[in-house]
Scaffold this active site. Sequence first.
Site, short mmCIF file in Angstrom:
data_model
loop_
_atom_site.label_atom_id
_atom_site.label_comp_id
_atom_site.label_asym_id
_atom_site.label_seq_id
_atom_site.Cartn_x
_atom_site.Cartn_y
_atom_site.Cartn_z
NE ARG A 59 -3.55 -0.04 2.61
CZ ARG A 59 -4.80 -0.15 2.18
NH1 ARG A 59 -5.39 0.86 1.59
NH2 ARG A 59 -5.47 -1.26 2.37
N GLY A 87 -0.26 -0.70 8.26
CA GLY A 87 -1.51 -0.62 9.00
C GLY A 87 -2.69 -1.22 8.27
N GLY A 232 -27.01 -3.80 5.99
CA GLY A 232 -27.25 -3.35 7.36
C GLY A 232 -26.28 -3.96 8.35
CG LEU A 237 -25.89 -0.54 10.76
CD1 LEU A 237 -26.20 -1.47 11.92
CD2 LEU A 237 -27.15 0.18 10.32
CG ASP A 364 -9.89 -9.35 7.52
OD1 ASP A 364 -10.22 -8.23 7.12
OD2 ASP A 364 -10.10 -9.77 8.68
CG LEU A 371 -13.84 -8.86 14.21
CD1 LEU A 371 -14.29 -9.56 15.49
CD2 LEU A 371 -14.53 -7.51 14.07
CB ALA A 372 -8.18 -5.04 13.51
CG HIS A 496 -21.19 4.68 42.73
ND1 HIS A 496 -22.31 4.31 42.00
CD2 HIS A 496 -21.50 5.85 43.36
CE1 HIS A 496 -23.26 5.20 42.20
NE2 HIS A 496 -22.81 6.14 43.03
#
Lengths: 517, 431
Positions: A59, A87, A232, A237, A364, A371-372, A496
């Site tokens: 790349r 990357g 979708g 999304l 992949d 997923l990376a 909390h």
Amino acid sequence: MSIAALPRLRAFAAAARSQARALSSERYDVVVVGGGPGGYVAAIKASQLGLKTACVESRAARQSTLRDAAAPPTRPVATRRSRGTLGGTCLNVGCIPSKALLHSSHLYEEATKHFKDHGIVVNDVKVDLDKMMANKASSVDSLTGGIEFLFKKYKVDYLQGKGTLQGPNSVGVALNDGGAETLDAAHILLATGSEVSPLPPCPVDNAGGRIVDSTGALDLKEIPKTMAVIGGGVIGLEMGSVWRRLGTKVTVIEFLDHIVPGTDKDVGKTFLRLLKKQGMKFKLKTAVQSAEVAEEGVALTHAPAKGGDATTDHFDVVLVATGRRPFTEGLGLENLGIETDKLGRVQVDEHFRTKVPSVFAFGDVIDGPMLAHKAEEEGIACVENIAGFAGHVNYDAIPGVIYTHPELATVGRTEEQLKEANIEYKVGSFPFSANSRARAVGDSEGMVKVLTDAASDKILGVHIIGPNAGEMIAEGVLGMEYGASSEDVARTCHAHPTLSEAMKEACMAASSQPIHF
Amino acid sequence: MEVGTIQKWHVEEGGSFGEGDTICEIETDKATIDFTAQDEGVVARLLQPEGTEIAIGTPILVKVEDAADAGAFADFEAPAAAAPPAAAPAAAEAAAPAAPAPAAAAPAAAGPAANPDARLMPAAAFMSRSQNIDVSGLVGSGKGGRITKGDVLEALAAGTAFPALGAAAAAPTAAAAAPAAAPQTEPFQPLPRVPFDPSTIPTSGAPFEDVPATTMRKVIAKRLTESRAFVPHAFSSIEADLAGVAKLRKHLMNEFGVKVSVNDVVIKAVALALRDVPRANSSWDGTTSVPNDQIDISVAVATPAGLITPIVFDAAGKGLSVISAEVRDLATRAKDNKLKPEEFQGGTFTVSNLGMFGITEFSAVVNPPQACILAVGGGVNKLTMENGDVRQVTTMTSRLSSDRRVVDEPTAAAFLQAFAHYVAHPELLSV
């Protein structure tokens, strides 16, 4: 094999290097083809483990454009030539740029829609898209530069060019700057990742900016008035959310009757409701038939998935987000007889080894969620195996996150999967509307849902819709990794007021009773 | 286990050790076991020399985390057993030898300062403390072998009895393996057991069928094991000339039509021999040998379900034909599983005869609380020397297994002599 293998490996490599070889060849212990999250992580790990490593990435960085002139260059122009960029998809045209734009657009939406609730009166809030894109570009640049630095720090040889398998121990590199090298490698790791799956009725032309894929959607020149998102799933999304927040009217067109396939159905329904509430429109059970670029925009023809009359609508931009497929073009798999299946995935065994003993593949380009972090885990496991350790990936505890707002994050199994496996389970659920922190900051849509084994209370799945779900899911992943029961998490102190208390309460709901709901 | 002896130190004062290193070898009453370190440290002081027997709970060494602190203990003396030293520098711990925990695949317990919760996930630790049960012996299914809530729930559902928390240092005591009537003098100590991993059995792939053990077989197995383990068996054999028996049987058959088997003669001969040597007709009650009033002969009968021993009561007082009829009846009903409990529970002496299977000689297992069992082989034709002449004889070899606590060698010899004499001269059976 044990750590004792390392000296053998090094000795072997050293002996190999000392033999007379062709001028441009160097014997590497590991050559990684592909510098994305799987590849670069594997390369750094290999080098840390004492293996002589090279990483080949083809790349090239984007050329500077007028837009970039508006932002201060990150380095003097004179030295900016066509350079490689590491990357992979993630850093360059995936995770990172999309998260940058998601954040920027989120801030804009907060400013325009919610600041007034907090008593902050702002008028005349505008979007400077060029600046937003420049900001995105600079975060990408700094991160890709960062990986180059890591390669230098950990002594990984970085070759900028296209790698091709020439033999079981040989990788040919066609350098971006011209010329070629041949790398002699004891082990070859294929981490060439994936590309957008084309949708034939909607041919993508990113340069034209009308029918685009995710790469194009990250670089639109102006905010479209209307956009159709085909698909979708996660990518559609997220990108749809970015542009909707910036003012685009977004319609998501999905073939199935639900969005985010594979996600827990009950959680998916809540998610759909929330996205609709934000103004995103949905056409489910709809099939796209064709898309044509015209004067007034893109003419998108669609029909009900089960058949029926077609309708044509016009959109400024159509985003094709129907999936990705492994990328192995020009890799030379056929030179070694390495096969891919009908989805284009390289076939490997549980050690990530192809049928050629010196060639491995992960990320992949093989089976599994695209997923990376899955690629990173596999890359490390693969390298650890090569170095003589017991690398291992726990596929049952790999989280998935959708970076909309609220975020959706999951790990483990869905209710549907548990039902299908005939596993008796319990559900513990807690809404953020009952979480103090979420109420205090006025961001309380969503819930935590924990699924546990009915007999042993072991956590089998965690599903979260809410602010920061992507961070919160880490607790669920850690718990599952240790075989924790929901009671274990419930008995752990959570600060909390934080959103993470919702996880604690959901676990209490699963194993006994929540206090705050 | 109450005491142990340090056979050999594997560490020195001032030396360091890591997790899993052997600190010393400890000899227990069963075996010599390696005491391994649960975490790393530096030995500040060794408190016990090799070779002396020490009680459980006695501190054996002082360990510190930082080698610099080791010198502080140069003159440290061990306090009394079971009291951890007070006012030690923050980094020091004393490791007392805890009983190596046998059974249930538990690793040796560390000293009192070790964190008992280290392998327990939070919910499991909560259950352990709330119910006062020590679950550390479980095999954990969580990451790294951690014990999860599910592991504890499953064990409880299966009825596992956990020791109480805090009693971890004491050896678990299982039920005493007593012969039916008698309490043992010392608690039953099971040997360390390695869990059997079925995956280690190489399978040929040939089809097979598991046949579950019946209750009867389970009881037989249990009693036999107990007998072999806890009854000190002594063995002696004698040969008896069967010529007389053959003649008697032929005579009874031809003259009177009375059928009598060799075994019937054996039973009567045993009974009379017991009358003559009453010591062989005693039982062991746990502390002493008790003579029996009656001579009740248990006769071993093989049935499809297993071996059973119906009893011929007062055999010394019964004639051969009565014994014969009783034995035939008992054997038939035994094979049909129609014996009443009182017909096979009890007895003072057992006879087991494998002669009909061609066995020349064998040893049987004593049937507690009885003291003896006579294993009778079949008749064997052979040549023998008598007064310089070669003679053909048919002899029967009988081996007596006896509880050495009750029947000593002279008694066994006397009994066997009497028995062989009666067999050789069966006319004496009616005297």
